[in-house]
Design an enzyme around this catalytic site. Sequence first.
Site, PDB file in Angstrom:
ATOM      1  N   LYS A  69       0.839  -1.196   0.000  1.00 12.22           N
ATOM      2  CA  LYS A  69       0.000   0.000   0.000  1.00 12.22           C
ATOM      3  C   LYS A  69       0.869   1.239   0.000  1.00 12.22           C
ATOM      4  CE  LYS A  69      -2.022   1.711   3.664  1.00 12.22           C
ATOM      5  NZ  LYS A  69      -2.881   1.860   4.846  1.00 12.22           N
ATOM      6  N   GLN A 142     -11.239  10.137  10.791  1.00 10.32           N
ATOM      7  CA  GLN A 142     -10.948   8.938  11.573  1.00 10.32           C
ATOM      8  C   GLN A 142     -11.791   8.874  12.838  1.00 10.32           C
ATOM      9  OE1 GLN A 142     -10.138   5.403  12.635  1.00 10.32           O
ATOM     10  NE2 GLN A 142      -9.424   6.164  10.656  1.00 10.32           N
TER      11      GLN A 142
END
Length: 331
Positions: A69, A142
């Site tokens: 990633k 988040q």
Amino acid sequence: MKTLLLNKEQVGSLICMREVIGTVEEAYKAFNSNQVIQPDYIGIDLPSPRGDIDFKLGYYKANEVISMKASSGGFINNPTTYGVPSGMGTILLFDARTCALICVMDGSLITGLRTGAAGAVSVKVLARKDAKKITSIGTGNQARMQIRAISEVMKIEEIHAWDSTRETLAKFKADIESEFGIPVIMANSKKDAVEQADILITTTRGKGPLVEAAWVKPGTHIVAIGTDTQGKQELDPELFRNAKIVNDSIEQCIEKGETWHPLVKNIIAKSDIHAEIGEILLGKKAGRENDEEITIFDSTGMAIQDNTTSNRIYRNAIEHDIGSIFEFLKG
């Protein structure tokens, strides 16, 4: 050689938060079962006003998939100058038997999803069973992900929230109350918010302690999310002195997580870290043992979480015939 391509909308349609909680639990157990090869992640800081990019690589023996990633952030001029987000992510999946590239997918959603799920997994094993009130220090994306995930594993009756910007805090209140129907109390100070917490979530990009030890009541579970590189900090190191400390990866957390701060100040030793969360999930170590202890879950994020989550998305895409196929090699 056929490779599947999945864009952001397709990725979002191929997995739900409950599934992600399962893939993160699988990741933590795998990490503590010698099923994972996960090198230290690397990053590049680019000259201002650009930001940074990091690369996380992991191999999981059970699924025979290698994931990589790339995640960027802090490119503040991107939206106005280039018409792209300030942070982006891309995930590559390789068949570990051949190292053939089997999937390229947008990775911008996965980091948020699996990080939110990490908090929920920690709540399952470390929060008090009668926990009802959550405090969120920070009200960005988040923070929303944490609420979304934790609401899957417990009933949240009330949220106390603090942010340095009142307008941002008001938007968080409106969004959460609209999506979940959970009342959000906008705290006038960090102290007021923290003192209410059964579960305390910190999701800022803080560069110094935002939460003082004296504010945290016995029995609180702390989900420390924001500190994932040296230079960041959210918690008073004194909080660690008498707490039960749980890391996702001890080696990562003592180098670049919240746990680094009390270690470097000699408030704790490495031997004072109770467990990695995978050890608790596997029954090798105890979770919460009484209603008075303060528990801290320091999460720096691991490549294996990206691996298990992105592989589930890939498998769901194959099953439902979603995505585009392209070929690097013909024949």
